[in-house]
Scaffold this active site. Structure first.
Site, PDB file in Angstrom:
ATOM      1  N   HIS A 258       0.813  -1.176  -0.049  1.00  0.00           N
ATOM      2  CA  HIS A 258      -0.020  -0.115  -0.124  1.00  0.00           C
ATOM      3  C   HIS A 258       0.963   1.437   0.021  1.00  0.00           C
ATOM      4  O   HIS A 258       2.000   1.270   0.723  1.00  0.00           O
ATOM      5  CB  HIS A 258      -0.934   0.155   1.476  1.00  0.00           C
ATOM      6  CG  HIS A 258      -2.209   0.809   1.060  1.00  0.00           C
ATOM      7  ND1 HIS A 258      -2.116   2.251   1.329  1.00  0.00           N
ATOM      8  CD2 HIS A 258      -3.398   0.639   0.650  1.00  0.00           C
ATOM      9  CE1 HIS A 258      -3.363   2.512   1.223  1.00  0.00           C
ATOM     10  NE2 HIS A 258      -4.126   1.698   0.824  1.00  0.00           N
ATOM     11  N   ASP A 311      -7.826  -5.557  -0.064  1.00  0.00           N
ATOM     12  CA  ASP A 311      -8.312  -6.499  -1.141  1.00  0.00           C
ATOM     13  C   ASP A 311      -7.903  -8.070  -0.895  1.00  0.00           C
ATOM     14  O   ASP A 311      -8.247  -8.774  -1.683  1.00  0.00           O
ATOM     15  CB  ASP A 311      -7.451  -6.211  -2.679  1.00  0.00           C
ATOM     16  CG  ASP A 311      -8.347  -4.690  -2.869  1.00  0.00           C
ATOM     17  OD1 ASP A 311      -9.315  -4.381  -2.740  1.00  0.00           O
ATOM     18  OD2 ASP A 311      -7.508  -3.852  -3.754  1.00  0.00           O
TER      19      ASP A 311
END
Ligand code: ACO
Ligand code: OAA
Length: 375
Positions: A258, A311
């Site tokens: 991320h 996700d």
């Protein structure tokens, strides 16, 4: 002059919508920790909170829910449009195409008018689940199921998509997933939305563009890829070598890493806890594979600050709820309408057209060559 590649670390707005501490793994919506909202709130209440900056009173919330539910029904012309599409069209493309059409049903006089912000919000929150569920049914040659406004927002979506009413527990799980996906500061799709709205295009254009941005595999599109990656694993003993192979080939591990979180994404933690609880009731082989995959991937990537993101686990939950894999990213988009709209509304308060610059590194005074002389 320096190029800020990917605008990493460059603030482009001042915002009071959400807050992330990427080192500590903290996420708050309007100052409220995400855990508290998942525990106590429901998606439409969170959408209201994000867009209007405060939790609604009982009457405000009643009106808001009723306005969203009025828009669950979509015009037959939108269903006709869906029926004309090739059956293999990805639902993200269907969504990206359908959202601008909603503007035909609202006379948008002025994009700066808060009436448009409200109308677009309730229309998109109402129409999007129906468009997605209808597309699932149409693309499978099944009858479209009209919305049932007596169900909760999430229950109704599952009902329209699956054709059978979900249990209360399934509805609650789905609602919590929507809360977790509703907002996340200036990610790529939200940035897309505010760039579009900064031109004074309407909110439907902004959200349609944001859907396109979310679909990529470095962003929301990763949830679909994670599911394929985990489903392909036949033997858990192969997991270390599968990961090694991917890293050797410089492939990204989907659902990991991320730009902001350098620790575990707090949303992934909540999704994992939900899955863990469900798996004690019913064995879930994909969850078992995911847990081992996570452990092995963390051994190789954790020290670089690369951890599971939202996700990684969401698709396994969606699978348990009977949502087909191609609809994982569209469901993300359905929730993110709240965040996109909140940012568009906030940005327009002090609008400035986005128009960055560049460092030109091409040539000058190069002359045109007729086609027959080109090599
Ligand atoms: C809802 C969301 O959008 S959450 C994100 C969903 N996306 C994914 O899961 C796709 C996989 N993840 C990634 O590609 C990345 O982690 C991103 C794009 C999300 C963020 O990465 P960025 O902040 O842009 O970092 P960047 O791409 O520059 O990577 C930095 C380093 O970490 C490595 N890295 C980052 N993520 C991963 C990953 N998932 N697998 C393997 N290596 C990774 C890169 O290869 C790079 O290594 P290098 O410096 O040796 O070249
Ligand atoms: O913040 C980001 O860059 C991506 C993300 O997790 C999200 O949009 O939910």
């Amino acid at each position: 002059m320096k190029v800020y590649s990917g605008l990493a670390g460059i603030p482009v707005v001042k915002s009071s919508i959400s807050y992330i501490d990427g080192e500590k793994g903290i996420l708050e919506y309007r100052g409220i920790p995400i855990q508290e909202l998942v525990e106590n709130s429901e998606f439409l209440e969170v959408a209201y909170l994000l867009v209007f900056g405060k939790l609604p009173t009982v009457n405000e919330y009643k009106k808001f829910v009723s306005d969203v539910k009025k828009h669950l029904q979509i015009d037959s012309s939108i269903i006709n449009l869906l029926e004309k599409l090739p059956l293999n069209t990805h639902p993200m493309k269907v969504l990206q195409s359908a959202v601008p059409v909603f503007s035909a049903f609202e006379d948008v006089e002025d994009v700066l008018d808060e009436k448009h912000h409200y109308n677009a919000l309730v229309r998109m929150l109402g129409h999007v689940p129906t468009v997605l569920a209808s597309w699932k049914r149409i693309s499978n040659k099944e009858d479209v199921i009209p919305p049932d406004g007596s169900l909760s927002y999430g229950e109704n979506f599952l009902y329209m998509m699956r054709g059978e009413k979900p249990s209360k527990e399934e509805g609650d799980i789905f609602d919590k997933c929507l809360i977790l996906h509703a907002e996340h500061t200036i990610n790529a799709s939200t940035f897309t939305a505010i760039v579009v709205v900064s031109t004074l295009a309407d909110f439907y254009s902004a959200v349609s563009s944001a859907v396109g941005s979310l679909s990529g595999r470095l962003h929301g599109g990763a949830n679909e890829r994670v599911f394929y990656m985990l489903s392909e694993i036949k033997n858990t003993e192969d997991i270390p070598s599968i990961i090694e192979e991917k890293l050797k080939k410089k492939e990204r591990i989907m659902g990991f890493g991320h730009r902001i979180y350098k620790t575990y994404d707090p949303r992934a933690k909540i999704l994992k806890d939900m899955l863990k609880k469900l798996s004690t009731k019913k064995e879930n082989s994909l969850y078992r594979i995911a847990e081992i995959f996570e452990r092995e991937a963390l051994k190789r990537l954790g020290s670089k600050g690369i951890h599971p993101n939202i996700d990684f686990y969401s698709g396994i939950l969606y699978n348990m709820l009977g949502i087909p894999v191609q609809f994982y990213t569209p469901v993300f988009a359905m929730a993110r309408i709240a965040g996109w709209t909140a940012h568009c509304k906030e940005y327009l308060k002090e609008n400035k057209l986005f128009r960055p610059t560049q460092i030109y590194d091409g040539g000058h005074n190069i002359h045109y060559i007729p086609a027959e002389k080109r090599k």
